[in-house]
Scaffold this motif. Structure first.
Motif, PDB file in Angstrom:
ATOM      1  N   LYS A 123       2.654  14.554  -8.655  1.00 35.28           N
ATOM      2  CA  LYS A 123       3.696  15.594  -8.624  1.00 35.28           C
ATOM      3  C   LYS A 123       4.187  15.901 -10.027  1.00 35.28           C
TER       4      LYS A 123
ATOM      5  N   LYS B 160       0.833  -1.207   0.000  1.00 33.31           N
ATOM      6  CA  LYS B 160       0.000   0.000   0.000  1.00 33.31           C
ATOM      7  C   LYS B 160       0.863   1.251   0.000  1.00 33.31           C
ATOM      8  N   LEU B 161       1.925   1.244   0.795  1.00 32.01           N
ATOM      9  CA  LEU B 161       2.834   2.383   0.852  1.00 32.01           C
ATOM     10  C   LEU B 161       3.511   2.605  -0.489  1.00 32.01           C
ATOM     11  N   GLU B 162       3.934   1.521  -1.134  1.00 36.25           N
ATOM     12  CA  GLU B 162       4.577   1.629  -2.443  1.00 36.25           C
ATOM     13  C   GLU B 162       3.610   2.202  -3.481  1.00 36.25           C
ATOM     14  N   LYS B 163       2.378   1.744  -3.463  1.00 38.14           N
ATOM     15  CA  LYS B 163       1.365   2.240  -4.405  1.00 38.14           C
ATOM     16  C   LYS B 163       1.082   3.719  -4.156  1.00 38.14           C
ATOM     17  N   ALA B 164       0.944   4.098  -2.884  1.00 39.77           N
ATOM     18  CA  ALA B 164       0.676   5.497  -2.557  1.00 39.77           C
ATOM     19  C   ALA B 164       1.831   6.388  -2.985  1.00 39.77           C
ATOM     20  N   THR B 165       3.051   5.914  -2.823  1.00 37.79           N
ATOM     21  CA  THR B 165       4.225   6.677  -3.240  1.00 37.79           C
ATOM     22  C   THR B 165       4.242   6.878  -4.750  1.00 37.79           C
ATOM     23  N   LYS B 166       3.946   5.825  -5.507  1.00 45.35           N
ATOM     24  CA  LYS B 166       3.895   5.933  -6.967  1.00 45.35           C
ATOM     25  C   LYS B 166       2.809   6.905  -7.406  1.00 45.35           C
ATOM     26  N   ASP B 167       1.635   6.828  -6.765  1.00 48.38           N
ATOM     27  CA  ASP B 167       0.541   7.739  -7.099  1.00 48.38           C
ATOM     28  C   ASP B 167       0.925   9.188  -6.810  1.00 48.38           C
ATOM     29  N   ALA B 168       1.579   9.414  -5.683  1.00 46.32           N
ATOM     30  CA  ALA B 168       1.995  10.765  -5.318  1.00 46.32           C
ATOM     31  C   ALA B 168       3.030  11.306  -6.303  1.00 46.32           C
ATOM     32  N   GLU B 169       3.945  10.455  -6.740  1.00 48.22           N
ATOM     33  CA  GLU B 169       4.949  10.887  -7.711  1.00 48.22           C
ATOM     34  C   GLU B 169       4.303  11.219  -9.055  1.00 48.22           C
TER      35      GLU B 169
END
Length: 74
Positions: free
Chosen positions: A69, A57-66
């Motif tokens: 951005k 979930k953290l990895e997916k959220a990070t990709k979405d945020a990038e």
């Protein structure tokens, strides 16, 4: 006695950590108050599964945020 903490306990550890405590402390205080569970094969396996899910979930959220951005910077 091995236990897995369900809550942060001052001087003992944080949520999800597996720690060794005296059996009386675990049986009489931590487990009845819902602060910990006894670490057996099933509970350790479940904890590992939950950690893997959180990592995904953290990895997916990070990709979405990038991605967001990158769109904002254009």
């Amino acid at each position: 006695m091995d236990i897995i903490l369900k809550e942060n306990v001052d001087g003992l550890g944080i949520i999800g950590e597996q720690v060794v405590v005296k059996p009386g402390y675990a049986r009489n205080y931590l487990v009845p108050k819902g602060l910990a569970i006894v670490a057996n094969r099933a509970s350790v396996k479940e904890l590992d599964h939950q950690k893997r899910q959180l990592a995904r979930k953290l990895e997916k959220a990070t990709k979405d945020a990038e991605a967001i951005k990158a769109r904002i910077e254009k």
